[in-house]
Scaffold this motif. Sequence first.
Motif, PDB file in Angstrom:
ATOM      1  N   CYS A  25       0.671  -1.233  -0.394  1.00 40.43           N
ATOM      2  CA  CYS A  25      -0.246   0.553   0.015  1.00 40.43           C
ATOM      3  C   CYS A  25       0.710   1.279   0.201  1.00 40.43           C
ATOM      4  O   CYS A  25       0.331   2.107  -0.664  1.00 40.43           O
ATOM      5  CB  CYS A  25      -0.954   0.253   1.206  1.00 40.43           C
ATOM      6  SG  CYS A  25      -2.171  -1.239   1.356  1.00 40.43           S
ATOM      7  N   ALA A  26       1.842   1.107   0.969  1.00 43.54           N
ATOM      8  CA  ALA A  26       2.822   1.937   0.851  1.00 43.54           C
ATOM      9  C   ALA A  26       3.313   2.494  -0.926  1.00 43.54           C
ATOM     10  O   ALA A  26       3.641   3.932  -0.841  1.00 43.54           O
ATOM     11  CB  ALA A  26       3.660   2.373   1.393  1.00 43.54           C
ATOM     12  N   ILE A  28       2.032   1.720  -3.847  1.00 45.93           N
ATOM     13  CA  ILE A  28       0.958   1.766  -4.538  1.00 45.93           C
ATOM     14  C   ILE A  28       0.919   3.588  -4.446  1.00 45.93           C
ATOM     15  O   ILE A  28       0.068   4.292  -4.548  1.00 45.93           O
ATOM     16  CB  ILE A  28      -0.208   1.230  -4.297  1.00 45.93           C
ATOM     17  CG1 ILE A  28       0.398  -0.021  -4.151  1.00 45.93           C
ATOM     18  CG2 ILE A  28      -1.659   1.969  -4.842  1.00 45.93           C
ATOM     19  CD1 ILE A  28      -1.243  -1.036  -4.358  1.00 45.93           C
ATOM     20  N   TRP A  29       0.508   4.398  -2.628  1.00 47.90           N
ATOM     21  CA  TRP A  29       0.708   5.490  -2.660  1.00 47.90           C
ATOM     22  C   TRP A  29       1.593   6.448  -3.249  1.00 47.90           C
ATOM     23  O   TRP A  29       1.233   7.521  -3.254  1.00 47.90           O
ATOM     24  CB  TRP A  29       0.405   5.500  -0.723  1.00 47.90           C
ATOM     25  CG  TRP A  29      -0.146   7.413  -0.826  1.00 47.90           C
ATOM     26  CD1 TRP A  29      -1.274   7.160  -0.308  1.00 47.90           C
ATOM     27  CD2 TRP A  29       0.854   8.165  -0.329  1.00 47.90           C
ATOM     28  NE1 TRP A  29      -1.179   9.161  -0.203  1.00 47.90           N
ATOM     29  CE2 TRP A  29       0.100   9.268   0.293  1.00 47.90           C
ATOM     30  CE3 TRP A  29       1.875   8.077   0.040  1.00 47.90           C
ATOM     31  CZ2 TRP A  29       0.447  10.044   0.794  1.00 47.90           C
ATOM     32  CZ3 TRP A  29       2.640   9.368   0.349  1.00 47.90           C
ATOM     33  CH2 TRP A  29       1.769  10.550   1.067  1.00 47.90           C
ATOM     34  N   SER A  30       2.521   6.307  -2.877  1.00 50.60           N
ATOM     35  CA  SER A  30       3.868   7.131  -2.955  1.00 50.60           C
ATOM     36  C   SER A  30       3.770   6.773  -4.792  1.00 50.60           C
ATOM     37  O   SER A  30       4.069   8.246  -5.216  1.00 50.60           O
ATOM     38  CB  SER A  30       5.205   6.901  -2.551  1.00 50.60           C
ATOM     39  OG  SER A  30       5.258   5.174  -3.413  1.00 50.60           O
ATOM     40  N   THR A  31       3.122   5.780  -5.862  1.00 55.26           N
ATOM     41  CA  THR A  31       3.355   6.099  -7.194  1.00 55.26           C
ATOM     42  C   THR A  31       2.257   6.813  -7.499  1.00 55.26           C
ATOM     43  O   THR A  31       2.338   7.356  -8.055  1.00 55.26           O
ATOM     44  CB  THR A  31       3.591   4.448  -6.822  1.00 55.26           C
ATOM     45  OG1 THR A  31       4.088   3.616  -6.878  1.00 55.26           O
ATOM     46  CG2 THR A  31       3.119   4.811  -8.889  1.00 55.26           C
ATOM     47  N   LYS A  32       1.056   6.870  -6.917  1.00 58.32           N
ATOM     48  CA  LYS A  32       0.479   7.644  -7.084  1.00 58.32           C
ATOM     49  C   LYS A  32       0.603   8.968  -6.933  1.00 58.32           C
ATOM     50  O   LYS A  32      -0.149  10.390  -7.657  1.00 58.32           O
ATOM     51  CB  LYS A  32      -1.142   7.173  -6.448  1.00 58.32           C
ATOM     52  CG  LYS A  32      -2.534   7.680  -6.601  1.00 58.32           C
ATOM     53  CD  LYS A  32      -3.492   7.468  -5.966  1.00 58.32           C
ATOM     54  CE  LYS A  32      -4.670   8.491  -6.038  1.00 58.32           C
ATOM     55  NZ  LYS A  32      -6.179   7.660  -4.861  1.00 58.32           N
ATOM     56  N   LYS A  33       0.811   9.259  -5.188  1.00 61.19           N
ATOM     57  CA  LYS A  33       1.290  10.964  -4.915  1.00 61.19           C
ATOM     58  C   LYS A  33       2.293  11.326  -5.428  1.00 61.19           C
ATOM     59  O   LYS A  33       2.894  12.967  -5.810  1.00 61.19           O
ATOM     60  CB  LYS A  33       0.723  10.549  -3.207  1.00 61.19           C
ATOM     61  CG  LYS A  33      -0.508  10.446  -3.335  1.00 61.19           C
ATOM     62  CD  LYS A  33      -1.348  11.329  -3.345  1.00 61.19           C
ATOM     63  CE  LYS A  33      -2.883  11.581  -2.884  1.00 61.19           C
ATOM     64  NZ  LYS A  33      -4.004  11.947  -3.036  1.00 61.19           N
ATOM     65  N   TRP A  36       3.568   9.256 -10.230  1.00 60.30           N
ATOM     66  CA  TRP A  36       2.880   9.710 -11.622  1.00 60.30           C
ATOM     67  C   TRP A  36       2.833  11.060 -11.447  1.00 60.30           C
ATOM     68  O   TRP A  36       2.941  11.099 -12.455  1.00 60.30           O
ATOM     69  CB  TRP A  36       1.373   9.176 -11.397  1.00 60.30           C
ATOM     70  CG  TRP A  36       0.480   9.550 -12.124  1.00 60.30           C
ATOM     71  CD1 TRP A  36      -0.840  10.221 -12.416  1.00 60.30           C
ATOM     72  CD2 TRP A  36       0.518   8.864 -13.062  1.00 60.30           C
ATOM     73  NE1 TRP A  36      -1.474   9.653 -13.167  1.00 60.30           N
ATOM     74  CE2 TRP A  36      -0.908   8.964 -14.439  1.00 60.30           C
ATOM     75  CE3 TRP A  36       1.368   7.608 -13.700  1.00 60.30           C
ATOM     76  CZ2 TRP A  36      -0.661   8.313 -15.386  1.00 60.30           C
ATOM     77  CZ3 TRP A  36       1.401   6.746 -15.508  1.00 60.30           C
ATOM     78  CH2 TRP A  36       0.043   7.374 -15.627  1.00 60.30           C
TER      79      TRP A  36
END
Length: 100
Positions: A25-26, A28-33, A36
């Motif tokens: 989850c960390a 995925i979140w860092s990739t998203k925020k 990306w």
Amino acid sequence: MKLPSNKIESPYVYIVSFIVALPICAVIWSTKKVVWPLMRIFTNKILWPLMRYIAIDLVRNIKNYITKTEETEQTEQLPTPEIFKDAPNLGRAREIQLDN
């Protein structure tokens, strides 16, 4: 001696799943925020203009290659024979054929 429980409701399953899911989850979140938006900026501001410049240059080079003409030597034009000089409807003689 008591054997470990095979039930999925075991408390260890929850602890292990939390430990495994937290880094996922960390990421995925860092990739998203973070990653990306950086990739979007890189793509829109750097990559697309670079690809556009390369495509325009490539098309220009292809056009130049297609429309390129070879330099040929100018051939000397033969002089107009005296018999044709006063004729009003005749153009310049381009070649002379001699019958052998």
